[in-house]
Design an enzyme around this catalytic site. Structure first.
Site, PDB file in Angstrom:
ATOM      1  N   ARG A 229      10.228   7.469  -3.276  1.00  0.00           N
ATOM      2  CA  ARG A 229      11.591   7.601  -3.829  1.00  0.00           C
ATOM      3  C   ARG A 229      11.750   7.029  -5.236  1.00  0.00           C
ATOM      4  NH1 ARG A 229      15.714   5.320   0.167  1.00  0.00           N
ATOM      5  NH2 ARG A 229      14.010   4.070   0.975  1.00  0.00           N
TER       6      ARG A 229
ATOM      7  N   ASN B  43      16.172  -6.727   9.848  1.00  0.00           N
ATOM      8  CA  ASN B  43      14.846  -7.292   9.587  1.00  0.00           C
ATOM      9  C   ASN B  43      14.600  -7.238   8.076  1.00  0.00           C
ATOM     10  OD1 ASN B  43      12.096  -7.846   9.443  1.00  0.00           O
ATOM     11  ND2 ASN B  43      11.505  -5.789  10.186  1.00  0.00           N
TER      12      ASN B  43
ATOM     13  N   GLY C  98      15.576  -2.064   9.702  1.00  0.00           N
ATOM     14  CA  GLY C  98      15.372  -2.239  11.133  1.00  0.00           C
ATOM     15  C   GLY C  98      16.436  -3.185  11.685  1.00  0.00           C
TER      16      GLY C  98
ATOM     17  N   ALA D  90       0.810  -1.219   0.000  1.00  0.00           N
ATOM     18  CA  ALA D  90       0.000   0.000   0.000  1.00  0.00           C
ATOM     19  C   ALA D  90       0.841   1.266   0.000  1.00  0.00           C
ATOM     20  CB  ALA D  90      -0.932   0.006   1.210  1.00  0.00           C
ATOM     21  N   GLY D  91       2.134   1.109   0.271  1.00  0.00           N
ATOM     22  CA  GLY D  91       2.995   2.288   0.411  1.00  0.00           C
ATOM     23  C   GLY D  91       3.118   3.078  -0.884  1.00  0.00           C
TER      24      GLY D  91
ATOM     25  N   GLY E 217       1.260   2.899   8.648  1.00  0.00           N
ATOM     26  CA  GLY E 217       2.362   2.034   9.067  1.00  0.00           C
ATOM     27  C   GLY E 217       2.092   0.562   8.775  1.00  0.00           C
TER      28      GLY E 217
ATOM     29  N   GLN F 116      -6.012  -0.504   2.447  1.00  0.00           N
ATOM     30  CA  GLN F 116      -5.613   0.260   3.631  1.00  0.00           C
ATOM     31  C   GLN F 116      -5.862   1.721   3.271  1.00  0.00           C
ATOM     32  OE1 GLN F 116      -1.405   0.602   4.349  1.00  0.00           O
ATOM     33  NE2 GLN F 116      -1.665   1.007   6.527  1.00  0.00           N
TER      34      GLN F 116
HETATM   35  C1  UD1 Z   1      10.237  -2.076   6.993  1.00  0.00           C
HETATM   36  C2  UD1 Z   1      10.471  -2.534   8.428  1.00  0.00           C
HETATM   37  C3  UD1 Z   1      11.981  -2.641   8.658  1.00  0.00           C
HETATM   38  C4  UD1 Z   1      12.590  -3.591   7.655  1.00  0.00           C
HETATM   39  C5  UD1 Z   1      12.227  -3.175   6.221  1.00  0.00           C
HETATM   40  C6  UD1 Z   1      12.647  -4.243   5.225  1.00  0.00           C
HETATM   41  C7  UD1 Z   1       8.630  -1.599   9.731  1.00  0.00           C
HETATM   42  C8  UD1 Z   1       8.220  -0.562  10.693  1.00  0.00           C
HETATM   43  N1  UD1 Z   1       9.906  -1.573   9.356  1.00  0.00           N
HETATM   44  O1  UD1 Z   1      10.809  -0.780   6.884  1.00  0.00           O
HETATM   45  O2  UD1 Z   1      12.243  -3.109   9.980  1.00  0.00           O
HETATM   46  O3  UD1 Z   1      13.998  -3.631   7.822  1.00  0.00           O
HETATM   47  O4  UD1 Z   1      10.798  -3.013   6.090  1.00  0.00           O
HETATM   48  O5  UD1 Z   1      12.433  -3.773   3.912  1.00  0.00           O
HETATM   49  O6  UD1 Z   1       7.827  -2.442   9.388  1.00  0.00           O
HETATM   50  N2  UD1 Z   1       3.307  -0.449   3.687  1.00  0.00           N
HETATM   51  C9  UD1 Z   1       1.942  -0.471   3.645  1.00  0.00           C
HETATM   52  N3  UD1 Z   1       1.249   0.424   4.411  1.00  0.00           N
HETATM   53  C10 UD1 Z   1       1.861   1.298   5.231  1.00  0.00           C
HETATM   54  C11 UD1 Z   1       3.258   1.316   5.261  1.00  0.00           C
HETATM   55  C12 UD1 Z   1       3.952   0.428   4.484  1.00  0.00           C
HETATM   56  O7  UD1 Z   1       1.332  -1.264   2.941  1.00  0.00           O
HETATM   57  O8  UD1 Z   1       1.146   2.047   5.902  1.00  0.00           O
HETATM   58  C13 UD1 Z   1       4.041  -1.410   2.860  1.00  0.00           C
HETATM   59  C14 UD1 Z   1       4.922  -0.778   1.818  1.00  0.00           C
HETATM   60  O9  UD1 Z   1       4.227  -0.674   0.586  1.00  0.00           O
HETATM   61  C15 UD1 Z   1       6.068  -1.784   1.705  1.00  0.00           C
HETATM   62  C16 UD1 Z   1       6.132  -2.399   3.091  1.00  0.00           C
HETATM   63  O10 UD1 Z   1       4.887  -2.135   3.709  1.00  0.00           O
HETATM   64  O11 UD1 Z   1       5.797  -2.800   0.759  1.00  0.00           O
HETATM   65  C17 UD1 Z   1       7.268  -1.841   3.921  1.00  0.00           C
HETATM   66  O12 UD1 Z   1       7.040  -0.474   4.139  1.00  0.00           O
HETATM   67  P1  UD1 Z   1       8.208   0.587   4.127  1.00  0.00           P
HETATM   68  O13 UD1 Z   1       7.630   1.900   4.485  1.00  0.00           O
HETATM   69  O14 UD1 Z   1       8.987   0.476   2.877  1.00  0.00           O
HETATM   70  O15 UD1 Z   1       9.028   0.066   5.380  1.00  0.00           O
HETATM   71  P2  UD1 Z   1      10.564   0.232   5.625  1.00  0.00           P
HETATM   72  O16 UD1 Z   1      10.833   1.586   6.118  1.00  0.00           O
HETATM   73  O17 UD1 Z   1      11.319  -0.251   4.439  1.00  0.00           O
END
Ligand code: UD1
Ligand code: CA
Length: 459
Positions: A20, A172, A143, A15-16, A83, A78
């Protein structure tokens, strides 16, 4: 119950925004080695045996839903990107049994065997929650896995980490395996008191440990941690996938002259004993037999190619079938629905579209053949054209029998049929059917005016 029969749900977070990437396309739809990165992740999950695959969509949701329609997944929206924990909560987690794998949609190097291995370990160790980790030389934004006396205690996001914690190299990867019951119970306990004000899925680790659940890390190879957040990372992921494919082809007996400059998509098969020259690009569902040669800058998309076929340099082939022992090119073009029967030869600057081209027939140079059926042992002379497109904007068919000799620079104004064994005189424009074994000549006769030039100059 055997491990494979246990229920397995996979939740893929997609959903992100992918800010970038600086691209209008939703991040997870960017192609990696020819396919959307999300598709790679979905098919890895499927290959690992998951029947219930749930995509969490948000940014670009309409497009992601549309693209994923035929993948056999369910999409959950979402509404606001609050998050990763909030993303998981969107996937109706109270409606799940057995084990749940959670992973990111932007980690396209993951394979079915990796996921299956993680699930196996999770089950054998009888864990309640596992985090897949990797040890990286440069852990950047990942992480960090915080351990005490070797035992995992928590995941700390880079943005929230102290300088000391940032020195940890174990990270992670964003892949978790968790019992559905634990997820339903503990996910709602996650808060958002952190640097980003987001609900972090990573907090599940410390919450489960407090609840005395069995939590552990599964350490995996760094490739599992390869995520895509920028165009440069996208290009790197594509490169790694091509490299992996080429390595596997070589293990299976394909000769690759320069592995770094050879591009073969995952869905392609190449038989042993075949040779791939630098710069060739094989796409989609292409199948290539054994003992074939594919020269430089041949671009082949969704084609079936038999054994001992030579595709010479600079040829462009789409959705065509090329049977055994044919030669194609250099610089030939096969457009969709073309079939070359065995030992046919298509030479330079020849274009075929929707043509059935018979066994041992030849079109050696500079021709356009479209909407045609051409028999066996036919010689199509240089510069031959089928005029298939008429003034009424319809397409018409040319039928040429077996053993026909077509002289150079001939045109067939379709619809037209030429019988077996006929001969077409060079330079003919054939507008009427030609019977078997006949000679057809349809061109202006040559006439001679003796001493024409001398007379002219003495005047
Ligand atoms: C996340 C992890 C981090 C890990 C990394 C690996 C968390 C808080 N952190 O960080 O520990 O090392 O992934 O790549 O989980 N997404 C949603 N909805 C949201 C936010 C994110 O669907 O509200 C999805 C994004 O599209 C993506 C994934 O979740 O596919 C990860 O989100 P992202 O914001 O890229 O997390 P990182 O900062 O990379
Ligand atoms: Ca990420």
């Amino acid at each position: 119950m055997s491990t494979t029969e246990q229920a397995l749900t996979v939740i893929i977070l997609a959903a992100g925004k992918g800010t970038r990437m600086k691209s209008p396309l939703p991040k997870v739809l960017h192609p990696v080695a020819g396919r959307p990165m999300l598709e790679k992740v979905v098919y890895a999950a499927k290959g690992a045996g998951a029947r219930d695959i749930r995509l969490v969509v948000g940014h670009g949701a309409t497009l992601v839903r549309h693209v994923s329609e035929n993948w056999g997944v369910r999409c959950f929206e979402q509404k606001e990107q609050l998050g990763t924990a909030n993303a998981v909560a969107s996937a109706e987690i109270t409606d799940m049994d057995g084990d749940v794998v959670i992973m990111n949609g932007d980690h396209p190097l993951i394979e079915a065997a990796d996921i299956a291995a993680f699930v196996k370990e999770f089950r054998e160790e009888k864990l309640d929650l596992a985090v897949v980790t990797s040890v990286l030389k440069k852990p950047h934004e990942f992480g960090r896995i915080v351990r005490q006396h070797g035992v995992m205690k928590a995941i700390v996001e880079a943005k929230d980490a102290s300088r000391e914690t940032l020195k940890i190299n174990e990270v992670n990867t964003g892949i978790y395996i968790v019992k559905a019951s634990l997820l339903a119970q503990d996910l709602p306990k996650i808060g958002n008191q952190n640097a980003k004000g987001e609900f972090y899925l990573t907090d599940l680790v410390s919450i489960a440990i407090e609840g005395r659940k069995k939590v552990n890390a599964i350490v995996a190879s760094p490739k599992v941690a390869v995520g895509v957040n920028t165009q440069a990372e996208l290009a790197r992921a594509t490169k790694l996938l091509f490299k992996r494919k080429i390595q596997r082809l070589m293990e299976d007996g394909v000769m690759v002259i320069d592995p770094r400059a050879t591009y073969v998509e995952d869905g392609v098969r190449v038989g042993p004993g075949s040779v791939l020259y630098p710069g060739c690009f094989l796409r989609g569902h292409t199948r290539i037999g054994s003992f074939c040669v594919v020269e430089s800058h041949a671009f082949i998309s969704d084609c079936e190619i038999g054994d001992s076929v030579q595709i010479r340099a600079g040829s462009y082939l789409e959705q065509s079938q090329v049977h055994a022992k044919c030669t194609v090119g250099p610089y030939a073009r096969l457009r969709p629905e073309t079939v070359l029967q065995e030992e046919a030869h298509i030479g330079n600057f020849v274009e075929l579209k929707k043509v059935k081209f018979g066994k041992k027939s030849k079109a050696g140079h500079l021709s356009y053949l479209g909407d045609a059926e051409i028999g066996e042992n036919v010689n199509v002379g240089c510069g031959t054209i089928t005029c298939n497109y008429a003034a009424d904007k319809k397409k018409y068919k040319t039928r040429i029998g077996n053993d026909v000799f077509v002289g150079s620079d001939s045109q067939f104004v379709a619809p037209v049929t030429v019988g077996d064994g006929a001969v077409i005189g060079s330079g003919s424009t054939i507008t009427k059917d030609v019977p078997a074994k006949a000679l057809a000549v349809a061109r202006g006769r040559q006439f001679i005016k003796e001493n024409y030039v001398i007379k002219k100059t003495t005047e």
